[in-house]
Design a protein around this motif. Structure first.
Motif, PDB file in Angstrom:
ATOM      1  N   ALA A 103       0.950  -1.403   0.064  1.00  0.00           N
ATOM      2  CA  ALA A 103      -0.028   0.043  -0.049  1.00  0.00           C
ATOM      3  C   ALA A 103       0.860   1.329   0.189  1.00  0.00           C
ATOM      4  O   ALA A 103       0.494   2.362  -0.605  1.00  0.00           O
ATOM      5  N   TRP A 104       2.034   1.271   0.622  1.00  0.00           N
ATOM      6  CA  TRP A 104       2.996   2.303   0.625  1.00  0.00           C
ATOM      7  C   TRP A 104       3.794   2.545  -0.548  1.00  0.00           C
ATOM      8  O   TRP A 104       4.800   3.253  -0.757  1.00  0.00           O
ATOM      9  N   GLY A 105       3.574   1.495  -1.646  1.00  0.00           N
ATOM     10  CA  GLY A 105       4.211   1.508  -3.138  1.00  0.00           C
ATOM     11  C   GLY A 105       5.397   0.714  -3.176  1.00  0.00           C
ATOM     12  O   GLY A 105       6.029   0.852  -4.080  1.00  0.00           O
ATOM     13  N   HIS A 106       5.765  -0.138  -2.173  1.00  0.00           N
ATOM     14  CA  HIS A 106       6.971  -0.950  -2.449  1.00  0.00           C
ATOM     15  C   HIS A 106       6.660  -2.326  -2.947  1.00  0.00           C
ATOM     16  O   HIS A 106       5.430  -2.758  -3.155  1.00  0.00           O
ATOM     17  N   SER A 107       7.854  -3.046  -3.471  1.00  0.00           N
ATOM     18  CA  SER A 107       7.703  -4.194  -4.253  1.00  0.00           C
ATOM     19  C   SER A 107       8.085  -5.241  -2.905  1.00  0.00           C
ATOM     20  O   SER A 107       9.012  -5.258  -2.530  1.00  0.00           O
ATOM     21  N   VAL A 108       7.277  -6.264  -2.728  1.00  0.00           N
ATOM     22  CA  VAL A 108       7.355  -6.946  -1.743  1.00  0.00           C
ATOM     23  C   VAL A 108       7.296  -8.593  -2.156  1.00  0.00           C
ATOM     24  O   VAL A 108       6.343  -8.890  -2.863  1.00  0.00           O
ATOM     25  N   GLU A 109       8.155  -9.315  -1.525  1.00  0.00           N
ATOM     26  CA  GLU A 109       8.244 -10.846  -1.493  1.00  0.00           C
ATOM     27  C   GLU A 109       8.151 -11.316  -0.264  1.00  0.00           C
ATOM     28  O   GLU A 109       8.866 -10.476   0.825  1.00  0.00           O
ATOM     29  N   ALA A 110       7.706 -12.491   0.178  1.00  0.00           N
ATOM     30  CA  ALA A 110       7.499 -12.914   1.295  1.00  0.00           C
ATOM     31  C   ALA A 110       8.002 -14.517   1.137  1.00  0.00           C
ATOM     32  O   ALA A 110       7.605 -15.288   0.446  1.00  0.00           O
ATOM     33  N   ALA A 111       8.629 -14.725   2.452  1.00  0.00           N
ATOM     34  CA  ALA A 111       9.158 -16.301   2.703  1.00  0.00           C
ATOM     35  C   ALA A 111       8.320 -16.669   4.000  1.00  0.00           C
ATOM     36  O   ALA A 111       8.078 -16.262   5.049  1.00  0.00           O
ATOM     37  N   ARG A 112       7.926 -18.107   4.085  1.00  0.00           N
ATOM     38  CA  ARG A 112       7.417 -18.454   5.094  1.00  0.00           C
ATOM     39  C   ARG A 112       8.107 -19.234   6.285  1.00  0.00           C
ATOM     40  O   ARG A 112       7.275 -19.472   7.392  1.00  0.00           O
ATOM     41  N   ASP A 113       9.369 -19.347   6.202  1.00  0.00           N
ATOM     42  CA  ASP A 113      10.251 -19.889   6.962  1.00  0.00           C
ATOM     43  C   ASP A 113      11.628 -19.363   6.932  1.00  0.00           C
ATOM     44  O   ASP A 113      11.984 -18.646   5.681  1.00  0.00           O
ATOM     45  N   GLY A 114      12.497 -19.692   7.731  1.00  0.00           N
ATOM     46  CA  GLY A 114      13.963 -19.126   7.596  1.00  0.00           C
ATOM     47  C   GLY A 114      14.696 -19.674   6.715  1.00  0.00           C
ATOM     48  O   GLY A 114      15.346 -19.032   6.071  1.00  0.00           O
ATOM     49  N   TYR A 115      14.542 -20.923   6.282  1.00  0.00           N
ATOM     50  CA  TYR A 115      15.150 -21.665   5.065  1.00  0.00           C
ATOM     51  C   TYR A 115      14.931 -20.898   3.766  1.00  0.00           C
ATOM     52  O   TYR A 115      15.772 -20.354   2.935  1.00  0.00           O
ATOM     53  N   ALA A 116      13.636 -20.866   3.462  1.00  0.00           N
ATOM     54  CA  ALA A 116      13.126 -20.100   2.251  1.00  0.00           C
ATOM     55  C   ALA A 116      13.545 -18.446   2.275  1.00  0.00           C
ATOM     56  O   ALA A 116      13.955 -17.984   1.173  1.00  0.00           O
ATOM     57  N   GLY A 117      13.601 -18.080   3.634  1.00  0.00           N
ATOM     58  CA  GLY A 117      13.965 -16.507   3.763  1.00  0.00           C
ATOM     59  C   GLY A 117      15.510 -16.263   3.340  1.00  0.00           C
ATOM     60  O   GLY A 117      15.838 -15.340   2.659  1.00  0.00           O
ATOM     61  N   VAL A 118      16.380 -17.126   3.789  1.00  0.00           N
ATOM     62  CA  VAL A 118      18.008 -17.071   3.509  1.00  0.00           C
ATOM     63  C   VAL A 118      18.009 -17.108   1.791  1.00  0.00           C
ATOM     64  O   VAL A 118      18.732 -16.619   1.119  1.00  0.00           O
ATOM     65  N   GLU A 119      17.342 -18.020   1.174  1.00  0.00           N
ATOM     66  CA  GLU A 119      17.475 -18.516  -0.112  1.00  0.00           C
ATOM     67  C   GLU A 119      16.876 -17.295  -0.866  1.00  0.00           C
ATOM     68  O   GLU A 119      17.445 -16.918  -1.844  1.00  0.00           O
ATOM     69  N   MET A 120      15.798 -16.873  -0.741  1.00  0.00           N
ATOM     70  CA  MET A 120      15.232 -15.827  -1.450  1.00  0.00           C
ATOM     71  C   MET A 120      15.821 -14.358  -1.296  1.00  0.00           C
ATOM     72  O   MET A 120      16.079 -13.735  -2.082  1.00  0.00           O
ATOM     73  N   ALA A 121      16.688 -14.229  -0.096  1.00  0.00           N
ATOM     74  CA  ALA A 121      17.270 -13.107   0.369  1.00  0.00           C
ATOM     75  C   ALA A 121      18.742 -13.193  -0.559  1.00  0.00           C
ATOM     76  O   ALA A 121      19.064 -12.035  -1.285  1.00  0.00           O
ATOM     77  N   LEU A 122      19.152 -14.195  -0.682  1.00  0.00           N
ATOM     78  CA  LEU A 122      20.580 -14.318  -1.482  1.00  0.00           C
ATOM     79  C   LEU A 122      20.063 -14.348  -3.074  1.00  0.00           C
ATOM     80  O   LEU A 122      21.223 -13.885  -3.846  1.00  0.00           O
ATOM     81  N   GLU A 123      19.214 -14.938  -3.482  1.00  0.00           N
ATOM     82  CA  GLU A 123      18.763 -14.964  -4.857  1.00  0.00           C
ATOM     83  C   GLU A 123      18.487 -13.517  -5.316  1.00  0.00           C
ATOM     84  O   GLU A 123      18.762 -12.981  -6.417  1.00  0.00           O
ATOM     85  N   GLN A 124      17.430 -12.998  -4.556  1.00  0.00           N
ATOM     86  CA  GLN A 124      16.978 -11.647  -4.999  1.00  0.00           C
ATOM     87  C   GLN A 124      17.635 -10.492  -4.530  1.00  0.00           C
ATOM     88  O   GLN A 124      17.278  -9.613  -5.133  1.00  0.00           O
ATOM     89  N   GLN A 125      18.219 -10.555  -3.413  1.00  0.00           N
ATOM     90  CA  GLN A 125      19.181  -9.553  -2.901  1.00  0.00           C
ATOM     91  C   GLN A 125      18.154  -8.210  -2.804  1.00  0.00           C
ATOM     92  O   GLN A 125      18.555  -7.228  -3.425  1.00  0.00           O
ATOM     93  N   PRO A 126      17.012  -8.418  -1.957  1.00  0.00           N
ATOM     94  CA  PRO A 126      16.347  -7.180  -1.862  1.00  0.00           C
ATOM     95  C   PRO A 126      17.048  -5.918  -1.025  1.00  0.00           C
ATOM     96  O   PRO A 126      18.083  -6.189  -0.382  1.00  0.00           O
ATOM     97  N   GLU A 127      16.406  -4.836  -0.943  1.00  0.00           N
ATOM     98  CA  GLU A 127      16.957  -3.530  -0.218  1.00  0.00           C
ATOM     99  C   GLU A 127      17.063  -3.827   1.189  1.00  0.00           C
ATOM    100  O   GLU A 127      17.884  -3.634   1.883  1.00  0.00           O
TER     101      GLU A 127
END
Length: 203
Positions: A103-127
């Motif tokens: 709603a604030w205009g950001h582009s958002v991805e979400a991970a359901r657990d820590g393992y997925a969070g690490v993988e998505m963070a390293l692959e997508q490199q969000p700000e």
């Protein structure tokens, strides 16, 4: 006594483990955010325990809304959509935070657990990554350590958004690699400002 806090994120009047009703304390925060995005306001009143509650939503007329500055529009109107990753095992918290950030205009991805969070963070490199601490599997502290251990995760701004608020737990979070340690409930306007300001610091 709880009326001044009922719109705070994750606030609940009954904090006991044996409370009869469910919920996470996010519904009224979402209501307030949506109302304020439309230039309105929402208030709560109650004469006392077991005497009921009254919620009043005030919205501007069409003519007024077209000419007024809408509260919160400066977030969506700064012309920069931040790339944000939310890591939280609770679906309601995860989805609500995602809806607020979008709603604030950001582009958002979400991970359901820590393992997925690490993988998505390293692959997508969000700000920015908003990471819950208390998760099954690997907790948020380990998520931060694994992200920081990889070259791809060095520049991601890691923000702990958690109910663990002692000074020792804050120290542990910073030592694990978090840049900020925020305690639930976090006021949405403060979170919006932090997302914008922390992202600017990365440039």
């Amino acid at each position: 006594d709880a009326v001044p806090n009922v719109f705070s994120l994750f606030f609940q009047v009954d904090q006991s483990f044996a409370r009869a009703s469910g919920g996470l304390g996010i519904g009224l925060t979402l209501v307030r955010t949506l109302v304020e995005l439309h230039g309105g306001s929402v208030t709560a009143r109650s004469p006392g325990k077991d005497l009921g509650s009254e919620f009043e939503v005030r919205l501007p007329s069409m003519a007024s809304a077209l000419s007024a500055d809408v509260p919160g529009s400066e977030v969506a109107g700064d012309n920069v959509a931040r790339r944000i990753l939310i890591v939280d095992d609770h679906v309601d918290v995860r989805d609500t935070l995602r809806e607020l950030c979008e709603a604030w205009g950001h582009s958002v991805e979400a991970a359901r657990d820590g393992y997925a969070g690490v993988e998505m963070a390293l692959e997508q490199q969000p700000e920015i990554a908003l990471i819950d601490i208390g998760m099954p599997g690997i907790d948020g502290l380990e998520v931060a350590r694994r992200i920081r251990a990889d070259e791809r995760g060095r520049r991601i701004r890691l923000i702990a958004l958690t109910g663990y608020g002692s000074e020792e737990q804050r120290t542990q979070a910073i030592a694990a690699g978090f840049d900020l340690h925020l305690i639930k409930p976090v006021d949405p306007s403060r979170l919006a400002d932090l997302l914008r300001s922390t992202a600017v610091q990365l440039n």
